[in-house]
Scaffold this active site. Sequence first.
Site, short mmCIF file in Angstrom:
data_model
loop_
_atom_site.label_atom_id
_atom_site.label_comp_id
_atom_site.label_asym_id
_atom_site.label_seq_id
_atom_site.Cartn_x
_atom_site.Cartn_y
_atom_site.Cartn_z
N VAL A 72 -15.01 6.93 -13.79
CA VAL A 72 -16.33 6.32 -13.68
C VAL A 72 -17.13 6.80 -14.88
CG1 VAL A 72 -18.46 6.14 -12.32
CG2 VAL A 72 -16.24 6.17 -11.17
N ARG A 78 -21.82 9.53 -9.34
CA ARG A 78 -22.56 9.97 -8.17
C ARG A 78 -23.32 8.82 -7.50
NH1 ARG A 78 -21.27 14.78 -7.38
NH2 ARG A 78 -22.81 15.25 -5.82
N GLY A 80 -21.34 6.28 -5.91
CA GLY A 80 -20.40 5.68 -4.98
C GLY A 80 -19.39 4.74 -5.60
N GLY A 82 -16.81 5.36 -7.63
CA GLY A 82 -15.45 5.89 -7.52
C GLY A 82 -14.86 5.64 -6.15
N GLU A 101 -1.97 12.52 -8.34
CA GLU A 101 -2.10 13.90 -8.81
C GLU A 101 -3.51 14.05 -9.33
OE1 GLU A 101 0.75 13.43 -11.84
OE2 GLU A 101 2.45 13.87 -10.55
N ASN A 106 -10.77 19.69 -10.81
CA ASN A 106 -11.60 18.49 -10.68
C ASN A 106 -12.07 18.36 -9.23
OD1 ASN A 106 -12.86 16.04 -10.91
ND2 ASN A 106 -11.15 15.01 -11.93
N TYR A 113 -11.29 11.85 -3.04
CA TYR A 113 -10.04 11.43 -2.41
C TYR A 113 -9.98 11.87 -0.95
CZ TYR A 113 -8.37 10.04 -7.02
OH TYR A 113 -8.22 9.43 -8.23
#
Length: 141
Positions: A72, A78, A80, A82, A101, A106, A113
């Site tokens: 992104v 920040r 939304g 992603g 992966e 990160n 995720y």
Amino acid sequence: MNIRLAGAAEAAILAALDAASAFSAHWDTAGWQGELAQPASQVWCAEVNGQIAGFIAFRGVDGQYEITNLVVDPGFRRGGIGLQLVQHALEKIASGDVTLEVHSQNVPAISLYEKAGFVRRGVRKQFYKDGADAQLMGKHL
């Protein structure tokens, strides 16, 4: 925001976004051209006011999928985007096993995720050029 398939003409834009992200795959324009030409690959772009604000790339066949890259643009983070890209990819995949992966440092990506329902499945020690581990994550649809 509009989510659409990326076209071959956008390889340079994808490469520039990719290069600007600390933890992404860092594919160059030729790498993106190759990715966009792969039959088993899909690259989806999030567009805001005509500008590509982010993208997600995944590959897969026969129920086995891998998210290979998600970026992104820093100016749109920040918000939304992603999570919407991940959810869109999961809708397109529809069923099967999805893996990825992620760089162990990160933390925002790992959190994203996890929000999308991925769980940690393992670690690849010293996987990245900087010596960091890769967190292996997955989700079954």
